[in-house]
Design an enzyme around this catalytic site. Structure first.
Site, PDB file in Angstrom:
ATOM      1  N   GLY A   1      12.936  -2.370   1.174  1.00 10.00           N
ATOM      2  CA  GLY A   1      14.200  -2.498   0.462  1.00 10.00           C
ATOM      3  C   GLY A   1      14.246  -3.573  -0.607  1.00 10.00           C
ATOM      4  O   GLY A   1      15.311  -3.834  -1.169  1.00 10.00           O
TER       5      GLY A   1
ATOM      6  N   ARG B   1      14.397  -4.862  -3.989  1.00  9.42           N
ATOM      7  CA  ARG B   1      14.654  -4.314  -5.323  1.00  9.42           C
ATOM      8  C   ARG B   1      15.121  -5.385  -6.299  1.00  9.42           C
ATOM      9  O   ARG B   1      15.315  -5.102  -7.478  1.00  9.42           O
ATOM     10  CB  ARG B   1      15.749  -3.230  -5.260  1.00  9.42           C
ATOM     11  CG  ARG B   1      15.475  -2.074  -4.308  1.00  9.42           C
ATOM     12  CD  ARG B   1      14.378  -1.142  -4.809  1.00  9.42           C
ATOM     13  NE  ARG B   1      14.229  -0.004  -3.909  1.00  9.42           N
ATOM     14  CZ  ARG B   1      13.469   0.004  -2.807  1.00  9.42           C
ATOM     15  NH1 ARG B   1      12.769  -1.072  -2.481  1.00  9.42           N
ATOM     16  NH2 ARG B   1      13.392   1.066  -2.038  1.00  9.42           N
TER      17      ARG B   1
ATOM     18  N   SER C   1       7.373  -4.884   8.870  1.00 10.88           N
ATOM     19  CA  SER C   1       7.587  -3.680   8.067  1.00 10.88           C
ATOM     20  C   SER C   1       8.050  -2.538   8.949  1.00 10.88           C
ATOM     21  O   SER C   1       7.599  -2.402  10.091  1.00 10.88           O
ATOM     22  CB  SER C   1       6.259  -3.273   7.392  1.00 10.88           C
ATOM     23  OG  SER C   1       6.375  -2.029   6.724  1.00 10.88           O
TER      24      SER C   1
ATOM     25  N   TYR D   1      -5.941   2.786   7.838  1.00 12.54           N
ATOM     26  CA  TYR D   1      -5.531   3.613   8.976  1.00 12.54           C
ATOM     27  C   TYR D   1      -6.782   3.830   9.814  1.00 12.54           C
ATOM     28  O   TYR D   1      -7.872   4.038   9.260  1.00 12.54           O
ATOM     29  CB  TYR D   1      -5.012   4.975   8.507  1.00 12.54           C
ATOM     30  CG  TYR D   1      -3.608   4.954   7.956  1.00 12.54           C
ATOM     31  CD1 TYR D   1      -2.534   4.492   8.708  1.00 12.54           C
ATOM     32  CD2 TYR D   1      -3.343   5.447   6.675  1.00 12.54           C
ATOM     33  CE1 TYR D   1      -1.241   4.500   8.198  1.00 12.54           C
ATOM     34  CE2 TYR D   1      -2.050   5.460   6.157  1.00 12.54           C
ATOM     35  CZ  TYR D   1      -1.006   4.984   6.926  1.00 12.54           C
ATOM     36  OH  TYR D   1       0.268   4.998   6.427  1.00 12.54           O
TER      37      TYR D   1
ATOM     38  N   ALA E   1       0.612   5.558  -0.659  1.00 13.06           N
ATOM     39  CA  ALA E   1      -0.277   6.701  -0.825  1.00 13.06           C
ATOM     40  C   ALA E   1      -0.065   7.356  -2.191  1.00 13.06           C
ATOM     41  O   ALA E   1       1.002   7.246  -2.783  1.00 13.06           O
ATOM     42  CB  ALA E   1       0.010   7.719   0.275  1.00 13.06           C
TER      43      ALA E   1
ATOM     44  N   PRO F   1       0.840  -1.198   0.000  1.00 15.76           N
ATOM     45  CA  PRO F   1       0.000   0.000   0.000  1.00 15.76           C
ATOM     46  C   PRO F   1       0.875   1.247   0.000  1.00 15.76           C
ATOM     47  O   PRO F   1       1.728   1.411   0.868  1.00 15.76           O
ATOM     48  CB  PRO F   1      -0.775  -0.121   1.315  1.00 15.76           C
ATOM     49  CG  PRO F   1       0.111  -0.934   2.207  1.00 15.76           C
ATOM     50  CD  PRO F   1       0.825  -1.887   1.291  1.00 15.76           C
TER      51      PRO F   1
ATOM     52  N   LYS G   1       0.195  -4.707  10.006  1.00 21.04           N
ATOM     53  CA  LYS G   1       1.386  -4.251   9.257  1.00 21.04           C
ATOM     54  C   LYS G   1       2.183  -3.254  10.091  1.00 21.04           C
ATOM     55  O   LYS G   1       1.625  -2.256  10.560  1.00 21.04           O
ATOM     56  CB  LYS G   1       0.956  -3.581   7.955  1.00 21.04           C
ATOM     57  CG  LYS G   1       2.097  -2.962   7.144  1.00 21.04           C
ATOM     58  CD  LYS G   1       1.598  -2.449   5.809  1.00 21.04           C
ATOM     59  CE  LYS G   1       2.717  -1.898   4.945  1.00 21.04           C
ATOM     60  NZ  LYS G   1       3.100  -0.523   5.281  1.00 21.04           N
TER      61      LYS G   1
ATOM     62  N   GLY H   1       7.135  -1.581  -2.454  1.00 17.62           N
ATOM     63  CA  GLY H   1       6.603  -0.220  -2.446  1.00 17.62           C
ATOM     64  C   GLY H   1       7.249   0.608  -3.540  1.00 17.62           C
ATOM     65  O   GLY H   1       6.756   0.708  -4.669  1.00 17.62           O
TER      66      GLY H   1
ATOM     67  N   THR I   1      -2.428  -0.880   9.459  1.00 15.65           N
ATOM     68  CA  THR I   1      -1.081  -0.337   9.655  1.00 15.65           C
ATOM     69  C   THR I   1      -0.979   0.246  11.058  1.00 15.65           C
ATOM     70  O   THR I   1      -1.772   1.115  11.439  1.00 15.65           O
ATOM     71  CB  THR I   1      -0.778   0.744   8.603  1.00 15.65           C
ATOM     72  OG1 THR I   1      -0.834   0.126   7.305  1.00 15.65           O
ATOM     73  CG2 THR I   1       0.601   1.365   8.801  1.00 15.65           C
TER      74      THR I   1
HETATM   75  C1  FNR Z   1       4.319   4.011   1.777  1.00 11.13           C
HETATM   76  N1  FNR Z   1       3.925   3.070   2.742  1.00 11.13           N
HETATM   77  C2  FNR Z   1       2.622   3.090   3.181  1.00 11.13           C
HETATM   78  N2  FNR Z   1       2.202   2.126   4.059  1.00 11.13           N
HETATM   79  C3  FNR Z   1       0.908   2.095   4.483  1.00 11.13           C
HETATM   80  O1  FNR Z   1       0.559   1.217   5.272  1.00 11.13           O
HETATM   81  N3  FNR Z   1       0.015   3.030   4.018  1.00 11.13           N
HETATM   82  C4  FNR Z   1       0.364   4.009   3.143  1.00 11.13           C
HETATM   83  O2  FNR Z   1      -0.473   4.817   2.736  1.00 11.13           O
HETATM   84  C5  FNR Z   1       1.723   4.071   2.724  1.00 11.13           C
HETATM   85  N4  FNR Z   1       2.143   5.036   1.865  1.00 11.13           N
HETATM   86  C6  FNR Z   1       3.418   5.015   1.358  1.00 11.13           C
HETATM   87  C7  FNR Z   1       3.797   5.964   0.410  1.00 11.13           C
HETATM   88  C8  FNR Z   1       5.061   5.888  -0.161  1.00 11.13           C
HETATM   89  C9  FNR Z   1       5.460   6.896  -1.185  1.00 11.13           C
HETATM   90  C10 FNR Z   1       5.969   4.866   0.238  1.00 11.13           C
HETATM   91  C11 FNR Z   1       7.333   4.742  -0.392  1.00 11.13           C
HETATM   92  C12 FNR Z   1       5.600   3.951   1.199  1.00 11.13           C
HETATM   93  C13 FNR Z   1       4.835   2.004   3.155  1.00 11.13           C
HETATM   94  C14 FNR Z   1       4.752   0.807   2.220  1.00 11.13           C
HETATM   95  O3  FNR Z   1       3.549   0.108   2.394  1.00 11.13           O
HETATM   96  C15 FNR Z   1       5.894  -0.208   2.471  1.00 11.13           C
HETATM   97  O4  FNR Z   1       5.910  -0.552   3.836  1.00 11.13           O
HETATM   98  C16 FNR Z   1       7.266   0.317   2.036  1.00 11.13           C
HETATM   99  O5  FNR Z   1       7.163   1.065   0.854  1.00 11.13           O
HETATM  100  C17 FNR Z   1       8.228  -0.826   1.827  1.00 11.13           C
HETATM  101  O6  FNR Z   1       9.500  -0.359   1.522  1.00 11.13           O
HETATM  102  P1  FNR Z   1      10.056  -0.197   0.009  1.00 11.13           P
HETATM  103  O7  FNR Z   1       9.587  -1.401  -0.789  1.00 11.13           O
HETATM  104  O8  FNR Z   1       9.494   1.073  -0.509  1.00 11.13           O
HETATM  105  O9  FNR Z   1      11.528  -0.157   0.196  1.00 11.13           O
END
Ligand code: FNR
Length: 359
Positions: free
Chosen positions: A290, A292, A255, A131, A81, A79, A233, A311, A157
């Site tokens: 992380g 990739r 996470s 949320y 945003a 997820p 999460k 993400g 989350t």
């Molecule tokens: C997120 N993440 C996130 N998690 C969540 O529970 N609700 C959300 O709205 C968001 N929004 C969000 C925006 C952006 C721009 C990022 C980069 C991340 C966290 C996301 O779910 C996840 O935990 C991480 O992105 C994992 O890390 P990597 O894959 O980006 O390294």
């Protein structure tokens, strides 16, 4: 024309060129000194693979089962945003790409497209990330809407009672561009959500709307209002993983929010083994942070994850080339993962064990 990307890191470079600096920083950034953000990657590097040879890997099956879903590979969309910051098609492009691959997409509460519109575009399975708002009736309605839209699970989350200090966003004065809003919340008359887009920061918005005082009671409450499986999460310790199972969670997502919340916490791949030991297979565990490379996926599965969430990896594909970019990112990671399995001597997911990595 940018050079043809051959891996996820190439996609990040293209995305960076195409995005505004403030949108790029919002996606890329972490909290404070970004120690955890970089640790998530470094920790994967420190883990070596222990391949077995002559294991008969002429065919390799990457499919896996997760809470009643059969997935083509253990890689799903996290997820995130505001996908429309990256590309005008935003979440719709992501949902179409995931659907074509049969991959799972977990939709964010704070998406820039409504859950109903995402579900209409999706052909693959969806989960809904929640949320908990100060207003429980808003929260209850969001859950009902996710159910009505066909989402198969709720992912609560729990690492965001307040927003972490994202200093890149503070320096850049990050606000929403015109035409992008938090669609899921518009109908509740939350003028804050709209006002934020013109004037204030994301932090201010979160502090206004999210419940900063959540306890485990919220998990029990959530389970009482939905029949869907509830995953937690943002778990980073075996203690909290045990509490999540005790409170009836159907799954755990290990996470640290991609290093965007509490800076200085351990890399997720480093905390995974101790949590796996405590959970002991009672519920499936996912991890993110992380990822990739296909080798990262392999390491996570070896250390106990049923699947990983990606993400930023998919956001870079989205920003670089919309739906096609997300498709390419999924294909690249799936291909790398399958190759890793073949080279490590694992013809199926169940053949991947902790003995395939060295920490
Ligand atoms: C997120 N993440 C996130 N998690 C969540 O529970 N609700 C959300 O709205 C968001 N929004 C969000 C925006 C952006 C721009 C990022 C980069 C991340 C966290 C996301 O779910 C996840 O935990 C991480 O992105 C994992 O890390 P990597 O894959 O980006 O390294």
């Amino acid at each position: 024309m940018p050079p043809k990307p051959v891996n996820v890191l190439d996609f990040e470079a293209i995305a960076r060129e195409q995005m505004t600096p403030s949108a790029y920083d919002y996606y890329a950034g972490g909290a404070e000194d970004e120690v955890t953000l970089s640790e998530n990657r470094e920790a994967f590097r420190r883990i070596a693979l222990r391949p077995r040879v002559l294991a008969g890997t002429a065919t390799v099956a990457t499919d896996t089962e997760l809470l009643g879903l059969t997935l083509p590979y253990p890689i799903a969309l996290a997820p995130t945003a505001l996908n429309r910051l990256g590309h005008p098609d935003g979440e719709l492009a992501a949902a179409r790409a995931a659907g074509k691959a049969g991959a799972l997409m977990c939709c964010s509460t704070v998406s820039s497209t409504s859950i109903e519109d995402i579900a209409a575009a999706a052909t693959g399975p969806l989960w809904f990330q929640l949320y908990v708002y100060r207003d429980r009736e808003v929260t209850r309605d969001l859950v009902a809407r996710a159910e009505a839209a066909g989402c198969r699970a709720i992912v609560l989350t729990v690492d965001t009672p307040q927003l972490g200090r994202r200093e890149r966003d503070m320096r850049g004065g990050f606000t929403l561009p015109a035409g992008i809003s938090i669609c899921n919340l518009e109908r509740y008359g939350t003028a804050d959500a709209l006002r934020w887009s013109q004037t204030s920061s994301f932090t201010e918005y979160v502090h206004h709307l999210l419940d900063p005082g959540l306890t485990w009671e919220a998990v029990s409450w959530l389970r009482s209002i939905t029949a869907l499986p509830v995953l937690i999460k943002g778990v980073l310790t075996p203690e909290d993983a045990a509490l999540a199972v005790d409170h009836g969670a159907s799954g755990i997502v290990v996470s640290n929010h991609g290093g965007r919340q509490l800076d200085g916490v351990m890399a997720t791949i480093d905390v995974l083994p101790s949590i796996a030991a405590r959970v002991a297979g009672r519920v499936p565990m996912l991890m993110d942070g992380g990822v990739r490379r296909g080798t990262d996926v392999f390491k996570a599965v070896a250390l106990g994850a049923r699947a990983v969430l990606i993400g930023r990896a998919y956001l870079w594909g989205l920003a670089a080339d919309g739906e096609a970019g997300v498709s390419r990112v999924l294909e690249m990671l799936a291909h790398e993962f399958k190759l890793t399995m073949a080279l490590a001597g694992c013809p199926s997911i169940s053949a991947i064990t902790p003995a395939h990595v060295s920490r």
